[in-house]
Design a protein around this motif. Sequence first.
Motif, PDB file in Angstrom:
ATOM      1  N   VAL A  17      25.614  16.023  11.064  1.00  0.00           N
ATOM      2  CA  VAL A  17      24.222  15.985  10.312  1.00  0.00           C
ATOM      3  C   VAL A  17      23.280  15.497  11.551  1.00  0.00           C
ATOM      4  CG1 VAL A  17      22.942  14.497   9.187  1.00  0.00           C
ATOM      5  CG2 VAL A  17      25.008  15.164   8.292  1.00  0.00           C
ATOM      6  N   PHE A  18      23.457  14.875  12.553  1.00  0.00           N
ATOM      7  CA  PHE A  18      22.780  14.729  13.658  1.00  0.00           C
ATOM      8  C   PHE A  18      22.314  15.908  14.534  1.00  0.00           C
ATOM      9  CE2 PHE A  18      22.551  14.110  18.459  1.00  0.00           C
ATOM     10  CZ  PHE A  18      21.453  13.173  18.446  1.00  0.00           C
ATOM     11  N   LEU A  19      23.540  16.671  14.857  1.00  0.00           N
ATOM     12  CA  LEU A  19      23.183  17.690  15.525  1.00  0.00           C
ATOM     13  C   LEU A  19      22.535  18.999  14.894  1.00  0.00           C
ATOM     14  CD1 LEU A  19      26.869  18.383  17.210  1.00  0.00           C
ATOM     15  CD2 LEU A  19      24.893  17.537  18.350  1.00  0.00           C
ATOM     16  N   GLY A  20      22.901  18.950  13.443  1.00  0.00           N
ATOM     17  CA  GLY A  20      22.061  19.708  12.709  1.00  0.00           C
ATOM     18  C   GLY A  20      20.541  19.558  12.581  1.00  0.00           C
ATOM     19  N   CYS A  21      20.144  18.329  12.764  1.00  0.00           N
ATOM     20  CA  CYS A  21      18.833  18.173  12.623  1.00  0.00           C
ATOM     21  C   CYS A  21      17.896  18.111  13.877  1.00  0.00           C
ATOM     22  CB  CYS A  21      18.684  16.560  11.998  1.00  0.00           C
ATOM     23  SG  CYS A  21      19.101  16.726  10.045  1.00  0.00           S
ATOM     24  N   LEU A  22      18.550  18.322  15.017  1.00  0.00           N
ATOM     25  CA  LEU A  22      18.071  18.604  16.125  1.00  0.00           C
ATOM     26  C   LEU A  22      17.037  19.766  16.120  1.00  0.00           C
ATOM     27  CD1 LEU A  22      20.980  18.108  18.835  1.00  0.00           C
ATOM     28  CD2 LEU A  22      19.040  16.717  18.499  1.00  0.00           C
ATOM     29  N   ALA A  23      17.466  20.754  15.487  1.00  0.00           N
ATOM     30  CA  ALA A  23      16.175  21.862  15.600  1.00  0.00           C
ATOM     31  C   ALA A  23      15.478  21.728  14.237  1.00  0.00           C
ATOM     32  CB  ALA A  23      16.816  23.229  15.682  1.00  0.00           C
ATOM     33  N   GLU A  24      15.825  22.918  13.237  1.00  0.00           N
ATOM     34  CA  GLU A  24      15.018  22.944  12.202  1.00  0.00           C
ATOM     35  C   GLU A  24      15.632  21.704  11.136  1.00  0.00           C
ATOM     36  OE1 GLU A  24      12.316  24.419  11.282  1.00  0.00           O
ATOM     37  OE2 GLU A  24      12.536  25.728  12.886  1.00  0.00           O
ATOM     38  N   VAL A  28      20.728  20.604   6.373  1.00  0.00           N
ATOM     39  CA  VAL A  28      21.696  19.697   6.982  1.00  0.00           C
ATOM     40  C   VAL A  28      21.232  18.381   6.513  1.00  0.00           C
ATOM     41  CG1 VAL A  28      22.660  18.664   8.779  1.00  0.00           C
ATOM     42  CG2 VAL A  28      22.175  21.080   9.042  1.00  0.00           C
ATOM     43  N   ALA A  29      19.899  18.047   6.355  1.00  0.00           N
ATOM     44  CA  ALA A  29      19.451  16.720   5.854  1.00  0.00           C
ATOM     45  C   ALA A  29      19.605  16.526   4.383  1.00  0.00           C
ATOM     46  CB  ALA A  29      17.877  16.671   6.128  1.00  0.00           C
ATOM     47  N   ILE A  30      19.382  17.724   3.675  1.00  0.00           N
ATOM     48  CA  ILE A  30      19.739  17.677   2.151  1.00  0.00           C
ATOM     49  C   ILE A  30      21.205  17.437   1.781  1.00  0.00           C
ATOM     50  CG2 ILE A  30      19.646  19.159   0.278  1.00  0.00           C
ATOM     51  CD1 ILE A  30      17.157  20.351   1.410  1.00  0.00           C
ATOM     52  N   LEU A  31      22.026  18.036   2.508  1.00  0.00           N
ATOM     53  CA  LEU A  31      23.524  18.181   2.578  1.00  0.00           C
ATOM     54  C   LEU A  31      24.014  16.676   2.932  1.00  0.00           C
ATOM     55  CD1 LEU A  31      24.876  21.439   3.946  1.00  0.00           C
ATOM     56  CD2 LEU A  31      24.771  20.911   1.580  1.00  0.00           C
ATOM     57  N   GLY A  32      23.408  15.949   3.724  1.00  0.00           N
ATOM     58  CA  GLY A  32      23.802  15.006   4.081  1.00  0.00           C
ATOM     59  C   GLY A  32      23.392  13.667   3.104  1.00  0.00           C
ATOM     60  N   ALA A  49      21.225   9.083  10.952  1.00  0.00           N
ATOM     61  CA  ALA A  49      21.695  10.538  11.721  1.00  0.00           C
ATOM     62  C   ALA A  49      20.494  11.471  11.739  1.00  0.00           C
ATOM     63  CB  ALA A  49      22.916  10.959  11.298  1.00  0.00           C
ATOM     64  N   VAL A  50      20.025  11.629  10.270  1.00  0.00           N
ATOM     65  CA  VAL A  50      18.978  12.629  10.189  1.00  0.00           C
ATOM     66  C   VAL A  50      17.735  12.215  10.981  1.00  0.00           C
ATOM     67  CG1 VAL A  50      17.224  13.619   8.216  1.00  0.00           C
ATOM     68  CG2 VAL A  50      19.633  13.245   7.872  1.00  0.00           C
ATOM     69  N   PHE A  51      17.219  10.992  10.897  1.00  0.00           N
ATOM     70  CA  PHE A  51      16.126  10.444  11.588  1.00  0.00           C
ATOM     71  C   PHE A  51      16.388  10.700  13.243  1.00  0.00           C
ATOM     72  CE2 PHE A  51      14.574   7.195  14.288  1.00  0.00           C
ATOM     73  CZ  PHE A  51      13.198   7.437  14.308  1.00  0.00           C
TER      74      PHE A  51
END
Length: 198
Positions: A17-24, A28-32, A49-51
């Motif tokens: 989740v953290f890595l997926g939120c580095l770009a768009e 990933v945030a919704i899945l989290g 993690a998302v923040f």
Amino acid sequence: MTETLHQFVEHYGLMAVFLGCLAEGETVAILGGFFAHQHVFALWQTLLAVFAGAFAGDTAFFALGRSFAQTGLVRRISRKPGFDRARQLVTDHPNIYVLSNRYIYGMRILGGVVAGLSGIATARFLVLNAISAAVWATLFCGFGYLFGLGAEQIVGRALLHHERLLVAFAIGVIVMAAAIAIARHLLGREKAREHRAG
């Protein structure tokens, strides 16, 4: 197989989740948020993690524009459609630009670099970026949480492991399809605007 995947999500999901939120990162945030509703992750850990991913990603793009303006990568980014318009927006309305840029799909990387190339002070950017990332994390995790709530209402009971994975896959496909459609529409509009201006 589904049990193995579910264990992988439990053990490495927050890092993903953290890595997926580095770009768009919207998907990933919704899945989290969805997995937080399913008690795979704690909600506060998911939000954190998302923040953290969103804040760190935009800060890195800002630093790229601020400190590496003469590199080939930044030059390539500066030739992308929408760059000139983004630069004008950050010049005219820096606060609104930094607060809202992450909500335009396909503009996160470009937007952070543009902000770095602008004259906005680093401290000001960091404060605005933190506010924007916090709101963004709450909003998109909230969407995922609602997806989980809706899935349980439809099924009428707690989801099984394989059902969680199927719902997560469906969420990913829906969000990605919507994001691609929106990005194509915005890109087409920007190209048309540049064509008329040229």
